[in-house]
Enzyme design. Structure first.
Site, PDB file in Angstrom:
ATOM      1  N   HIS A   1     -82.903  37.026  82.346  1.00  0.00           N
ATOM      2  CA  HIS A   1     -83.542  36.462  81.146  1.00  0.00           C
ATOM      3  C   HIS A   1     -83.260  34.965  80.970  1.00  0.00           C
ATOM      4  CE1 HIS A   1     -85.045  36.157  77.082  1.00  0.00           C
ATOM      5  NE2 HIS A   1     -83.846  35.858  76.603  1.00  0.00           N
TER       6      HIS A   1
ATOM      7  N   ASP B   1     -75.262  35.340  71.589  1.00  0.00           N
ATOM      8  CA  ASP B   1     -76.535  34.599  71.665  1.00  0.00           C
ATOM      9  C   ASP B   1     -76.355  33.217  71.040  1.00  0.00           C
ATOM     10  OD1 ASP B   1     -79.153  34.065  72.273  1.00  0.00           O
ATOM     11  OD2 ASP B   1     -80.011  35.647  71.033  1.00  0.00           O
TER      12      ASP B   1
HETATM   13 FE1  N7H Z   1     -83.523  35.124  74.711  1.00  0.00          FE
HETATM   14  N1  N7H Z   1     -80.443  38.854  74.623  1.00  0.00           N
HETATM   15  O1  N7H Z   1     -79.772  39.212  73.751  1.00  0.00           O
HETATM   16  O2  N7H Z   1     -80.381  39.380  75.689  1.00  0.00           O
HETATM   17  N2  N7H Z   1     -81.515  35.327  75.012  1.00  0.00           N
HETATM   18  N3  N7H Z   1     -83.606  36.978  73.945  1.00  0.00           N
HETATM   19  N4  N7H Z   1     -85.520  34.864  74.315  1.00  0.00           N
HETATM   20  N5  N7H Z   1     -83.432  33.220  75.384  1.00  0.00           N
HETATM   21  C1  N7H Z   1     -80.675  34.353  75.483  1.00  0.00           C
HETATM   22  O3  N7H Z   1     -77.867  31.297  76.454  1.00  0.00           O
HETATM   23  C2  N7H Z   1     -82.605  37.930  73.907  1.00  0.00           C
HETATM   24  C3  N7H Z   1     -86.356  35.762  73.738  1.00  0.00           C
HETATM   25  C4  N7H Z   1     -84.497  32.331  75.489  1.00  0.00           C
HETATM   26  O4  N7H Z   1     -80.958  27.848  78.073  1.00  0.00           O
HETATM   27  C5  N7H Z   1     -79.348  34.867  75.587  1.00  0.00           C
HETATM   28  O5  N7H Z   1     -77.849  31.047  74.278  1.00  0.00           O
HETATM   29  C6  N7H Z   1     -83.122  39.150  73.310  1.00  0.00           C
HETATM   30  C7  N7H Z   1     -87.709  35.273  73.720  1.00  0.00           C
HETATM   31  C8  N7H Z   1     -84.032  31.043  75.945  1.00  0.00           C
HETATM   32  O6  N7H Z   1     -80.023  29.147  79.528  1.00  0.00           O
HETATM   33  C9  N7H Z   1     -79.387  36.157  75.173  1.00  0.00           C
HETATM   34  C10 N7H Z   1     -84.433  38.902  72.982  1.00  0.00           C
HETATM   35  C11 N7H Z   1     -87.662  34.022  74.314  1.00  0.00           C
HETATM   36  C12 N7H Z   1     -82.656  31.193  76.122  1.00  0.00           C
HETATM   37  C13 N7H Z   1     -80.760  36.470  74.822  1.00  0.00           C
HETATM   38  C14 N7H Z   1     -84.726  37.554  73.386  1.00  0.00           C
HETATM   39  C15 N7H Z   1     -86.277  33.776  74.663  1.00  0.00           C
HETATM   40  C16 N7H Z   1     -82.321  32.554  75.771  1.00  0.00           C
HETATM   41  C17 N7H Z   1     -78.117  34.110  76.106  1.00  0.00           C
HETATM   42  C18 N7H Z   1     -85.448  39.789  72.351  1.00  0.00           C
HETATM   43  C19 N7H Z   1     -88.777  33.060  74.584  1.00  0.00           C
HETATM   44  C20 N7H Z   1     -81.693  30.114  76.604  1.00  0.00           C
HETATM   45  C21 N7H Z   1     -77.521  33.202  75.067  1.00  0.00           C
HETATM   46  C22 N7H Z   1     -85.160  40.802  71.591  1.00  0.00           C
HETATM   47  C23 N7H Z   1     -90.003  33.414  74.921  1.00  0.00           C
HETATM   48  C24 N7H Z   1     -81.620  30.089  78.111  1.00  0.00           C
HETATM   49  C25 N7H Z   1     -77.764  31.736  75.285  1.00  0.00           C
HETATM   50  C26 N7H Z   1     -80.802  28.926  78.604  1.00  0.00           C
HETATM   51  C27 N7H Z   1     -81.046  33.068  75.818  1.00  0.00           C
HETATM   52  C28 N7H Z   1     -81.289  37.717  74.429  1.00  0.00           C
HETATM   53  C29 N7H Z   1     -85.963  36.991  73.232  1.00  0.00           C
HETATM   54  C30 N7H Z   1     -85.827  32.616  75.233  1.00  0.00           C
HETATM   55  C31 N7H Z   1     -78.152  37.059  75.113  1.00  0.00           C
HETATM   56  C32 N7H Z   1     -82.419  40.459  73.091  1.00  0.00           C
HETATM   57  C33 N7H Z   1     -88.925  36.006  73.155  1.00  0.00           C
HETATM   58  C34 N7H Z   1     -84.860  29.798  76.156  1.00  0.00           C
END
Ligand code: N7H
Length: 488
Positions: free
Chosen positions: A340, A195
């Site tokens: 996601h 992440d």
């Molecule tokens: Fe997310 N995960 O582990 O699967 N997220 N996220 N997120 N997220 C991202 O690209 C995760 C949550 C964003 O610019 C990655 O840096 C989990 C909320 C945004 O391409 C992974 C949870 C919100 C991005 C996860 C969670 C976001 C992002 C890839 C909850 C907003 C960047 C790593 C438990 C409402 C997207 C990366 C981009 C990336 C996970 C929550 C938003 C692995 C498990 C609540 C903007």
């Protein structure tokens, strides 16, 4: 011009951490003035953005020196402190100016139905832990390289506000400890995915960007700077489109207490592998298509069939994609529309980089600073496929406008089945379904299409794996504002 000594360190740089304690507090109604006087004593302990950047430099120098001497780098002792306030906290302190963000002013509890939190379909009250239902006035963030360092810093802070049990000016509402995961899982969240890869770069703050990493204007995070929708060159305290002058260089923090059902998620992947592949690869691919990246961080848009760990860790390549390959716009061959990362940053799905005005996505970019909490999955949990110990993500994201930032990503994008706006090869609209990780609606039922690249219109019913248990919207004031307006 922006002075990085004025901005709290978590906003633009992220407090350096292996562990971080989130200390939520209530200000004692009868001791508000004393609290504001003690706040003046806390301010020298607060870590600024300039300090975090200089710590980053020390770390990279330390690494270089260690490599030069053929030894592994020692862990530099560091402790970071920031303080933020909810609207309730501002009012309690007697700071009643309209900061110009209605979502912040109403607070996250009132926003829970819009966010689709469980419990809100049948009652006004979401299924949250009591502290967040009762509301908190503020939070102190304390980070460090070890629990020992954080404990020492917290003790120092307690000496400021708890001078004698009878005259404490703040009361602990809740304390949550977040920890970066151990060993090779460092940097990976609890489902196993790397992440914190994709963050925007900030004009005039970050000298360089990685390929594919977009620059945003300072006002996307900082109130009162260019790009803030309430930006006013004179920045005076009047008029509907201005903010009070103390808001300058502050930022809104959306904090969410998100539990992750990890054994349940792993069991689902195991039981539903994408057909036609070796079962392990089929399960791995399903997970990668849920996220938009493989566990290593490699984006499925670049590596659609196999993980590519070298790509995953290569900052010059791992963010350099736009969902803009010819087969991207109408098919989900590479990445599901609902994945996601695609829901939360749709890149070319909604933005045109050749446009003469700011691209459509800029105002929706957030700065994610969260950390994991809870223990590793035990053998018994893995065997039963059932969560016993609470674990998940302490989601924390900064922005200058909560509606366009966190709330939009959660409500208008992740929870919205027909986003991103897509048409299939025949020209008909494609309803992609919910973000398989965080997409939710109060009613509960969740599904997406496009999980299986061989059968892209097939709908997949999704159990819930991410459970919100609370949170709050906070304001992180600038150092000058803390000195002149918050402290006495
Ligand atoms: Fe997310 N995960 O582990 O699967 N997220 N996220 N997120 N997220 C991202 O690209 C995760 C949550 C964003 O610019 C990655 O840096 C989990 C909320 C945004 O391409 C992974 C949870 C919100 C991005 C996860 C969670 C976001 C992002 C890839 C909850 C907003 C960047 C790593 C438990 C409402 C997207 C990366 C981009 C990336 C996970 C929550 C938003 C692995 C498990 C609540 C903007």
């Amino acid at each position: 011009p922006l002075d990085l000594n004025n901005v709290q360190g978590d906003i633009l740089a992220g407090l350096p951490k292996k562990t971080q304690t989130y200390f939520f507090f209530l200000i004692d109604e009868s001791r508000v003035q004393a609290f504001r006087r003690q706040l003046a004593t806390l301010i020298p302990l607060i870590t600024t953005t300039a300090q975090v950047f200089s710590h980053h430099e020390k770390i990279s120098q330390n690494k270089k020196d260690a490599v030069g001497r053929g030894v592994s780098p020692s862990l530099l002792k560091i402790s970071g402190v920031n303080i933020v306030f909810s609207q309730k906290g501002l009012v309690k302190m007697g700071i009643n100016d309209n900061i110009g963000d209605d979502v912040f002013r109403k607070g996250m509890l009132a926003d829970a139905p819009t966010l689709g939190d469980p419990g809100t379909a049948t009652s006004d009250s979401p299924d949250w832990v009591p502290a967040f239902k009762q509301g908190v006035d503020g939070m102190i963030l304390v980070s460090g390289e070890s629990h020992q360092t954080v404990a020492e810093t917290l003790a120092e802070i307690e000496r400021i506000f708890f001078v004698g049990a009878h005259c404490a000016t703040i009361h602990e509402a809740l304390r949550i400890v977040g920890d970066v995961r151990p060993g090779k899982e460092k940097g990976h969240e609890h489902f196993g995915f790397l992440d914190g890869i994709s963050q925007p770069a900030v004009r005039g703050v970050n000298a360089t960007n990685n390929p594919g990493q977009e620059f945003v204007r300072q006002g996307i995070t900082l109130l009162g700077r260019e790009g803030d929708d309430k930006f006013n060159a004179a920045f005076v305290d009047q008029g509907p489109n201005t903010r009070p002058s103390w808001a300058l260089d502050g930022s809104f923090l959306a904090f969410r207490y998100l539990f992750q059902l990890v054994p349940e998620f792993q069991t689902f992947l195991k039981r539903n592998p994408i057909a036609g592949l070796a079962p392990d690869l089929g399960s791995e691919l399903l997970g990668a298509r849920f996220v938009g990246r493989w566990m290593s961080g490699a984006p499925v848009d670049i590596a659609p069939t196999h993980d590519d760990p070298a790509l995953g860790k290569d900052a010059s390549r791992n963010n350099n994609f736009r969902y803009a390959f010819p087969d991207d716009s109408k098919t989900q061959d590479r990445c599901p529309f609902a994945a996601h990362t695609r829901k939360t940053n749709p890149r070319a799905d909604i933005e045109d980089l050749n446009a003469t005005t700011a691209n459509a996505n800029e105002k929706h970019r957030i700065f994610r600073r969260g950390v994991q909490f809870g223990p590793e999955v035990t053998a018994a949990e893995a065997a039963s496929g059932k969560t016993v110990h609470g674990r998940g993500l302490l989601f924390a994201a900064y922005q200058s406008n909560i509606h366009f930032g966190f709330q939009f990503l959660q409500n208008n994008w992740s929870n919205t089945a027909n986003f991103p706006p897509k048409t299939g090869p025949t020209g008909a609209a494609v309803i992609s379904g919910l973000d398989p990780l965080i997409g939710q609606n109060a009613a509960g039922a969740r599904s997406m299409i496009g999980a299986n690249p061989q059968s892209q219109s097939t709908s997949l019913t999704l159990p819930t794996w991410v459970v919100p248990k609370g949170g709050e919207y906070f304001f992180s004031p600038s150092i000058p504002a803390l000195k002149a307006t918050f402290a006495l």
